[in-house]
Design a protein around this motif. Sequence first.
Motif, short mmCIF file in Angstrom:
data_model
loop_
_atom_site.label_atom_id
_atom_site.label_comp_id
_atom_site.label_asym_id
_atom_site.label_seq_id
_atom_site.Cartn_x
_atom_site.Cartn_y
_atom_site.Cartn_z
N UNK A 161 0.74 -0.98 0.05
CA UNK A 161 -0.04 0.06 -0.01
C UNK A 161 0.92 1.32 -0.16
N UNK A 162 1.90 1.26 0.86
CA UNK A 162 2.74 2.56 0.86
C UNK A 162 3.41 2.46 -0.49
N UNK A 163 3.98 1.58 -1.24
CA UNK A 163 4.50 1.42 -2.69
C UNK A 163 3.45 2.17 -3.53
N UNK A 164 2.15 1.88 -3.33
CA UNK A 164 1.17 2.52 -4.09
C UNK A 164 1.02 3.95 -3.88
N UNK A 165 1.00 4.41 -2.59
CA UNK A 165 0.85 5.82 -2.21
C UNK A 165 1.98 6.57 -2.96
N UNK A 166 3.11 6.10 -2.89
CA UNK A 166 4.38 6.54 -3.33
C UNK A 166 4.31 6.83 -4.96
N UNK A 167 3.76 5.67 -5.62
CA UNK A 167 3.41 5.77 -7.14
C UNK A 167 2.44 7.05 -7.57
N UNK A 168 1.56 7.24 -6.46
CA UNK A 168 0.47 8.09 -6.76
C UNK A 168 0.75 9.82 -6.42
N UNK A 169 2.13 9.73 -5.79
CA UNK A 169 2.40 11.04 -5.35
C UNK A 169 2.27 12.30 -6.46
N UNK A 170 2.50 11.91 -7.52
CA UNK A 170 2.57 12.99 -8.45
C UNK A 170 1.25 13.01 -9.37
N UNK A 171 0.30 12.41 -8.96
CA UNK A 171 -1.19 12.17 -9.49
C UNK A 171 -0.84 11.81 -10.91
N UNK A 172 -0.19 10.59 -11.30
CA UNK A 172 -0.10 10.15 -12.79
C UNK A 172 -1.47 9.78 -13.42
N UNK A 173 -1.32 9.89 -14.66
CA UNK A 173 -2.76 9.26 -15.57
C UNK A 173 -2.60 7.90 -15.72
N UNK A 174 -1.35 7.22 -15.85
CA UNK A 174 -1.22 5.79 -16.03
C UNK A 174 -0.41 5.41 -14.86
N UNK A 175 -0.97 4.08 -14.23
CA UNK A 175 -0.16 3.25 -13.46
C UNK A 175 -0.02 1.85 -13.86
N UNK A 176 1.46 1.78 -13.68
CA UNK A 176 1.63 0.34 -14.25
C UNK A 176 2.16 -0.39 -13.04
N UNK A 177 1.30 -1.77 -12.99
CA UNK A 177 1.45 -2.32 -11.74
C UNK A 177 2.06 -3.75 -12.08
N UNK A 178 3.32 -3.88 -11.34
CA UNK A 178 4.07 -5.10 -11.89
C UNK A 178 3.90 -6.08 -10.80
N UNK A 179 3.14 -7.25 -11.22
CA UNK A 179 2.76 -8.34 -10.26
C UNK A 179 2.70 -7.94 -8.66
N UNK A 180 1.59 -6.78 -8.66
CA UNK A 180 1.71 -6.02 -7.25
C UNK A 180 1.18 -7.02 -6.08
N UNK A 181 0.83 -8.29 -6.48
CA UNK A 181 0.29 -8.95 -5.53
C UNK A 181 0.74 -10.32 -5.26
N UNK A 182 2.31 -10.31 -6.00
CA UNK A 182 3.15 -11.76 -5.68
C UNK A 182 3.62 -11.45 -4.37
N UNK A 183 3.77 -12.54 -3.78
CA UNK A 183 4.21 -12.94 -2.42
C UNK A 183 3.44 -12.38 -1.26
N UNK A 184 2.12 -12.22 -1.68
CA UNK A 184 1.19 -11.83 -0.61
C UNK A 184 0.27 -13.03 -0.36
N UNK A 185 -0.27 -13.11 0.81
CA UNK A 185 -1.27 -14.15 1.04
C UNK A 185 -2.60 -14.00 0.54
#
Length: 322
Positions: A161-185
């Motif tokens: 979640x913190x990594x996602x918050x950081x990615x959103x910090x500059x209000x991007x219009x496109x978000x690339x999420x690279x295997x965002x749920x790998x290694x999570x239960x």
Amino acid sequence: MSAPLLRVEDLHVWFDLAEGGELHAVQGVGLSLEPGERLGLVGESGCGKTTTALAIMGLLPPSASVSGRVLIDGTDILSGGEAAMRPHRWVDVAIVFQGAMNALNPVRTIGEQIVESLELHNRARGTAARSRTAELLEAVGIPAGRAARYPHELSGGMRQRAAIAMALSCDPRVLIADEPTTALDVMVQAQILELLDALCRDFGLALVLVTHDLPVVAQLCDRCAVMYAGEIVERGPLDLLYHSPGHPYSRMLFAASPDLAGLDEPVLSIPGAPPRLDRPIDGCPFRPRCDSAFAACVERPSLQEVAEDHAAACHLNDRVPA
Ligand code: SF4
């Protein structure tokens, strides 16, 4: 007609190999994304998904050579090098990397890292940056009071979640999420997917979801591009690829997913392994594994429209129906 928000044209990536020679990791990838659209970029490990994502962001290591075009609103940000890329990276296109523990700095608090990102991109400074950081953390479900925590003090889900918050910090219009749920239960995985879904809706984000996990794509995306051996072999609306695949690899990929294969259908594995990309490939790259190969497959097929908004690289589509 206005230019798409993001367009990638004929993207190639080569890596120099230590033992000599080169590996052609991405081979002529093209895709486009409209505002708010959600594209799943899928395929087996090593097929070039992450390399494509990093090339779009201009974040490949010096051992990589890149050609092609990456256009934002019709402006090419790739050919001008780092100077052309920098104003757009994080601002227009941001990325959430695989494994938040690797993406976050372990010796700085998550709040400091988000404040730094805001200040580096002249989005906010001092008190305003700290206040914006608190808003971003709350938006991704982290209580603002935890801004003073170090990454190792957070659970895997909270770090993501913190990594996602950081990615959103500059209000991007496109978000690339690279295997965002790998290694999570499984529970945390569901929460992160719900979060991405809500953020795309609330912030109007376009999403490129890079994953080998087809059920994750089915949950979040409306479109899909299937990669094999460094190239896109099929692309179109997800429903269409699932119900009427135009490439045997897509069909076999869906059939190999326990959650997507029909309830009465056995889950099938795809025999063999993808080809090496440091050697020339004769004919269709999928030919050694394909259950539908025929004489024409000694020639390499190119990606062709097989229906409106649906393209595939397979000679089966050249056959005239009887
Ligand atoms: Fe299979 Fe031939 Fe199509 Fe390649 S071109 S996927 S080998 S049928």
